[in-house]
Scaffold this motif. Structure first.
Motif, PDB file in Angstrom:
ATOM      1  N   ARG A 159       2.452  -4.988  -4.434  1.00  0.00           N
ATOM      2  CA  ARG A 159       3.894  -5.049  -4.474  1.00  0.00           C
ATOM      3  C   ARG A 159       4.548  -4.604  -5.556  1.00  0.00           C
ATOM      4  O   ARG A 159       5.645  -3.952  -5.630  1.00  0.00           O
ATOM      5  N   ASP A 160       3.971  -4.373  -6.861  1.00  0.00           N
ATOM      6  CA  ASP A 160       4.511  -3.634  -7.807  1.00  0.00           C
ATOM      7  C   ASP A 160       4.808  -2.205  -7.666  1.00  0.00           C
ATOM      8  O   ASP A 160       5.723  -1.514  -8.058  1.00  0.00           O
ATOM      9  N   LEU A 161       3.772  -1.590  -7.023  1.00  0.00           N
ATOM     10  CA  LEU A 161       3.928  -0.194  -6.853  1.00  0.00           C
ATOM     11  C   LEU A 161       4.852   0.061  -5.568  1.00  0.00           C
ATOM     12  O   LEU A 161       5.806   0.917  -5.865  1.00  0.00           O
ATOM     13  N   ILE A 162       5.087  -0.710  -4.759  1.00  0.00           N
ATOM     14  CA  ILE A 162       6.286  -0.546  -3.576  1.00  0.00           C
ATOM     15  C   ILE A 162       7.458  -0.907  -4.327  1.00  0.00           C
ATOM     16  O   ILE A 162       8.372  -0.136  -3.914  1.00  0.00           O
ATOM     17  N   VAL A 163       7.604  -1.876  -4.995  1.00  0.00           N
ATOM     18  CA  VAL A 163       8.973  -2.281  -5.804  1.00  0.00           C
ATOM     19  C   VAL A 163       9.309  -1.155  -6.727  1.00  0.00           C
ATOM     20  O   VAL A 163      10.561  -0.611  -6.678  1.00  0.00           O
ATOM     21  N   GLY A 193      20.306   6.486 -11.602  1.00  0.00           N
ATOM     22  CA  GLY A 193      19.069   6.943 -12.327  1.00  0.00           C
ATOM     23  C   GLY A 193      18.598   8.371 -11.860  1.00  0.00           C
ATOM     24  O   GLY A 193      18.751   8.631 -10.534  1.00  0.00           O
ATOM     25  N   LEU A 194      17.689   8.890 -12.579  1.00  0.00           N
ATOM     26  CA  LEU A 194      16.836  10.182 -12.104  1.00  0.00           C
ATOM     27  C   LEU A 194      15.562   9.617 -11.229  1.00  0.00           C
ATOM     28  O   LEU A 194      15.180   8.652 -11.517  1.00  0.00           O
ATOM     29  N   ARG A 195      15.204  10.651 -10.625  1.00  0.00           N
ATOM     30  CA  ARG A 195      13.923  10.411 -10.106  1.00  0.00           C
ATOM     31  C   ARG A 195      12.889  10.483 -10.782  1.00  0.00           C
ATOM     32  O   ARG A 195      12.890  11.021 -11.725  1.00  0.00           O
ATOM     33  N   HIS A 196      11.830   9.685 -10.416  1.00  0.00           N
ATOM     34  CA  HIS A 196      10.436   9.789 -11.191  1.00  0.00           C
ATOM     35  C   HIS A 196       9.389   9.983 -10.406  1.00  0.00           C
ATOM     36  O   HIS A 196       8.738   8.990  -9.899  1.00  0.00           O
ATOM     37  N   PRO A 197       9.075  11.239 -10.261  1.00  0.00           N
ATOM     38  CA  PRO A 197       8.030  11.492  -9.263  1.00  0.00           C
ATOM     39  C   PRO A 197       6.646  10.918  -9.537  1.00  0.00           C
ATOM     40  O   PRO A 197       5.868  10.548  -8.442  1.00  0.00           O
ATOM     41  N   ALA A 198       6.279  10.783 -10.750  1.00  0.00           N
ATOM     42  CA  ALA A 198       4.833  10.010 -10.932  1.00  0.00           C
ATOM     43  C   ALA A 198       4.847   8.853 -10.510  1.00  0.00           C
ATOM     44  O   ALA A 198       3.861   8.124 -10.031  1.00  0.00           O
ATOM     45  N   ARG A 199       5.833   8.118 -10.701  1.00  0.00           N
ATOM     46  CA  ARG A 199       6.085   6.708 -10.151  1.00  0.00           C
ATOM     47  C   ARG A 199       5.847   6.497  -8.805  1.00  0.00           C
ATOM     48  O   ARG A 199       4.941   5.532  -8.235  1.00  0.00           O
ATOM     49  N   ARG A 200       6.455   7.501  -8.035  1.00  0.00           N
ATOM     50  CA  ARG A 200       6.127   7.382  -6.597  1.00  0.00           C
ATOM     51  C   ARG A 200       5.079   7.814  -5.982  1.00  0.00           C
ATOM     52  O   ARG A 200       4.382   7.460  -5.016  1.00  0.00           O
ATOM     53  N   ALA A 201       4.186   8.843  -6.908  1.00  0.00           N
ATOM     54  CA  ALA A 201       2.955   9.209  -6.753  1.00  0.00           C
ATOM     55  C   ALA A 201       1.886   8.116  -6.643  1.00  0.00           C
ATOM     56  O   ALA A 201       0.927   8.211  -5.920  1.00  0.00           O
ATOM     57  N   ARG A 202       2.076   7.253  -7.517  1.00  0.00           N
ATOM     58  CA  ARG A 202       1.136   6.260  -7.690  1.00  0.00           C
ATOM     59  C   ARG A 202       1.087   5.512  -6.385  1.00  0.00           C
ATOM     60  O   ARG A 202      -0.037   5.040  -6.107  1.00  0.00           O
ATOM     61  N   LEU A 203       2.236   5.046  -5.611  1.00  0.00           N
ATOM     62  CA  LEU A 203       2.154   4.265  -4.483  1.00  0.00           C
ATOM     63  C   LEU A 203       1.552   5.604  -3.219  1.00  0.00           C
ATOM     64  O   LEU A 203       0.757   4.842  -2.438  1.00  0.00           O
ATOM     65  N   ARG A 261      -0.899   7.423  -3.831  1.00  0.00           N
ATOM     66  CA  ARG A 261      -2.328   7.200  -4.049  1.00  0.00           C
ATOM     67  C   ARG A 261      -2.969   6.159  -3.397  1.00  0.00           C
ATOM     68  O   ARG A 261      -3.884   6.108  -2.793  1.00  0.00           O
ATOM     69  N   TYR A 262      -2.254   5.115  -3.694  1.00  0.00           N
ATOM     70  CA  TYR A 262      -2.504   3.907  -3.339  1.00  0.00           C
ATOM     71  C   TYR A 262      -2.929   3.702  -1.507  1.00  0.00           C
ATOM     72  O   TYR A 262      -3.756   3.285  -1.146  1.00  0.00           O
ATOM     73  N   LEU A 263      -1.717   4.105  -0.864  1.00  0.00           N
ATOM     74  CA  LEU A 263      -1.562   4.256   0.233  1.00  0.00           C
ATOM     75  C   LEU A 263      -2.751   5.186   0.987  1.00  0.00           C
ATOM     76  O   LEU A 263      -3.161   4.966   2.146  1.00  0.00           O
ATOM     77  N   ALA A 264      -3.037   6.328   0.237  1.00  0.00           N
ATOM     78  CA  ALA A 264      -3.864   7.327   0.696  1.00  0.00           C
ATOM     79  C   ALA A 264      -5.208   6.496   0.773  1.00  0.00           C
ATOM     80  O   ALA A 264      -6.359   6.822   1.803  1.00  0.00           O
ATOM     81  N   HIS A 299       2.524   9.918   3.854  1.00  0.00           N
ATOM     82  CA  HIS A 299       4.001  10.199   3.644  1.00  0.00           C
ATOM     83  C   HIS A 299       4.769   9.370   4.777  1.00  0.00           C
ATOM     84  O   HIS A 299       6.099   9.003   4.282  1.00  0.00           O
ATOM     85  N   TYR A 300       4.321   9.221   5.818  1.00  0.00           N
ATOM     86  CA  TYR A 300       5.385   8.469   6.942  1.00  0.00           C
ATOM     87  C   TYR A 300       5.287   7.306   6.518  1.00  0.00           C
ATOM     88  O   TYR A 300       6.291   6.387   6.563  1.00  0.00           O
ATOM     89  N   LEU A 301       4.138   6.492   6.031  1.00  0.00           N
ATOM     90  CA  LEU A 301       4.096   5.121   5.919  1.00  0.00           C
ATOM     91  C   LEU A 301       5.109   4.997   4.684  1.00  0.00           C
ATOM     92  O   LEU A 301       5.774   3.830   4.465  1.00  0.00           O
ATOM     93  N   GLN A 302       4.927   5.641   3.474  1.00  0.00           N
ATOM     94  CA  GLN A 302       5.576   5.669   2.256  1.00  0.00           C
ATOM     95  C   GLN A 302       6.929   5.739   2.558  1.00  0.00           C
ATOM     96  O   GLN A 302       7.939   4.956   2.048  1.00  0.00           O
ATOM     97  N   GLY A 303       7.595   6.898   3.280  1.00  0.00           N
ATOM     98  CA  GLY A 303       8.985   6.861   3.557  1.00  0.00           C
ATOM     99  C   GLY A 303       9.766   6.006   4.505  1.00  0.00           C
ATOM    100  O   GLY A 303      10.700   5.551   4.176  1.00  0.00           O
ATOM    101  N   THR A 304       9.010   5.698   5.641  1.00  0.00           N
ATOM    102  CA  THR A 304       9.645   4.891   6.594  1.00  0.00           C
ATOM    103  C   THR A 304       9.566   3.325   6.395  1.00  0.00           C
ATOM    104  O   THR A 304      10.743   2.625   6.256  1.00  0.00           O
ATOM    105  N   PHE A 305       8.373   2.826   5.733  1.00  0.00           N
ATOM    106  CA  PHE A 305       8.526   1.444   5.540  1.00  0.00           C
ATOM    107  C   PHE A 305       8.761   0.985   4.208  1.00  0.00           C
ATOM    108  O   PHE A 305       9.317   0.016   3.660  1.00  0.00           O
ATOM    109  N   TYR A 306       8.147   1.593   3.221  1.00  0.00           N
ATOM    110  CA  TYR A 306       8.321   1.420   1.713  1.00  0.00           C
ATOM    111  C   TYR A 306       9.171   2.239   1.058  1.00  0.00           C
ATOM    112  O   TYR A 306       9.458   1.883  -0.431  1.00  0.00           O
TER     113      TYR A 306
END
Length: 466
Positions: free
Chosen positions: A165-169, A183-193, A195-198, A221-228
């Motif tokens: 939940r914390d990663l998704i939020v 706010g600006l993008r934070h790619p590292a924050r997105r990458a943590r999710l 890796r979890y989904l992978a 990436h499909y799961l991350q983009g569409t659902f989360y």
């Protein structure tokens, strides 16, 4: 003389909340238009009014999604990682069909089960996060954990652990803050999710087979983009708009709370919320062939068509700026200028059936616990995230205290709007320029291979998340 200057300066500062935000927003729009560079046609317009809006939107040739539009570079930039395999951004073809089938399967289920899951997730988050008699919240922030848990259950078929939940939020908040230029993008924050989904995809934990036309990385990436990304962000925004409207129209909220089984009235309230505060400002499509509108007007192939939901929803209604659920009592939605989930002929929202069920169930859980009060500005983009006071049912505050808190909220919101509008101008300009330089969508469709990037694959992950 010095006194006059000081008084003038003081007047400028004191009146800033009235004039500065609007001027900064206008300047930001000019920057976006200047930098984008597309020959954009926005509808409705003088040639194509609201009565022909859906005709053009539904035209078979208005079906290009990302290829050939500078706007696509900006959206791919904001939605990285995953826009190249996001259902909404895929070009028509077997891959789109495969992805769309999977999305529908993951969002499907008995209505009772879908509603019960939303109520369960909302109850769990509310009981955990709002424990006092009176709590000041930002509604969008309050709702994000609810929909993070909900979409996790839809995808994995099990309760959502706190780590996930914390990663998704964190990911969803980063996306929506960038989209709203707060706010600006934070790619590292997105990458943590990512890796979890992978790890979960590799373990075979998804409750439905993922699209076979996607590589394992693309499936993640499909799961991350569409659902989360889209799922969590859009439902959180929808819920924030709905609850803020109820907070500012207590008679409507009281009627819903008194008769939670009245489906028809809730439907009218939701329709009016989505009419006045549509989740999409603009939907863009690229023409894949000429569209002949009449003997004088033809839209060339490759035109970028921008369909303005707010302008369309405001047309054809009496008092369009007024929140009035009763307007739908005698006005058929199908005959109105109202497309909260898009048009059926051109990629409607795949959650068009699920969303009303889930929103109604979650709203019921909120109203069962709290009365809502807010005096902040309610706009479609909701950059203030919907500041709202939650007062536990059965423990009301004295009216005078509520009035004082409301006055303080109003003043704070106006001054926040001043500095936030400047932040949006600066950060929005930075991100538009950065997106134009990276050209993520343009390079993906570029027929000329680049070093380390095949023609049929997206740019490298480093470039996608720069």
């Amino acid at each position: 003389m010095r006194v006059t200057v000081l008084l003038a300066a003081a007047a400028v500062v004191v009146t800033a909340p009235r004039w500065l935000p609007a001027r900064v927003v206008a300047l930001r729009r000019k920057v976006f238009e200047k930098v984008n560079g597309d020959n954009v046609i926005t509808f409705p317009n003088a040639a194509v009014g609201p009565d022909r809006f859906q005709e053009v939107y539904s035209h078979p040739a208005a079906n290009g999604r990302s290829r050939g539009a500078g706007l696509s570079d900006l959206f791919w930039y904001w939605l990285s990682p995953g826009p190249e395999v996001h259902q909404e951004h895929l070009e028509a073809g077997p891959r789109y069909d495969d992805v769309a089938r999977t999305t529908r399967a993951l969002l499907s289920g008995p209505a009772d089960a879908l509603s019960a899951a939303a109520a369960r997730c909302a109850a769990r988050v509310l009981d955990e996060t709002v424990t006092g008699r009176v709590t000041l919240v930002r509604l969008r922030d309050l709702m994000m954990p609810v929909w993070a848990e909900y979409f996790y259950e839809l995808v994995f078929g099990e309760p959502c652990p706190r780590e996930a939940r914390d990663l998704i939020v964190g990911h969803a908040d980063d996306v929506v803050s960038a989209l709203k230029c707060t706010g600006l993008r934070h790619p590292a924050r997105r990458a943590r999710l990512t890796r979890y989904l992978a790890r979960r995809v590799a373990a075979g934990d998804v409750r439905h087979p993922l699209p076979a036309t996607l590589t394992p990385t693309e499936q993640v990436h499909y799961l991350q983009g569409t659902f989360y990304n889209t799922g969590v962000v859009q439902m959180s925004d929808a819920m924030a708009h709905l609850l803020l409207a109820l907070a500012q129209h207590p008679d409507v909220a009281a009627r819903l709370a008194d008769d939670p089984a009245d489906d028809r009235y809730f439907t009218r309230v939701l329709d009016e919320t989505m009419r006045l505060y549509p989740l999409f400002g603009i939907a863009h499509r690229i023409t894949t062939a000429e569209i002949e509108l009449d003997e004088r007007t033809t839209l060339p192939e490759g035109s970028v068509l921008c369909f303005s939901y707010p302008d369309y929803h405001a047309s054809g209604h009496a008092r369009p700026d007024v929140f009035d659920p009763e307007r739908w009592e005698h006005t058929p939605v199908r005959e109105s200028h109202h497309i909260p989930f898009g048009v059926a002929a051109n990629r409607p929202c795949p959650a068009w059936r699920l969303s009303p069920l889930a929103l109604r169930a979650a709203t019921g859980e909120v109203l069962r616990r709290f009365t809502l009060h807010s005096t902040v500005a309610h706009t479609r983009s909701l950059p203030n995230r919907g500041a709202c006071l939650l007062v536990r049912v059965g423990e009301p505050l004295p009216p005078r205290r509520l009035a004082r808190i409301g006055a303080l909220l109003r003043v704070r919101d106006r001054w926040e709007h001043v500095w936030r509008s400047v932040v949006q101008l600066v950060l929005g300009t930075v991100m538009v320029l950065h997106a134009r330089r990276l050209r993520l969508a343009g390079r993906y469709f570029d027929p000329r291979p680049t070093a380390g990037c095949r023609v049929d694959q997206p740019p490298s992950s480093q470039e996608n998340t720069a």
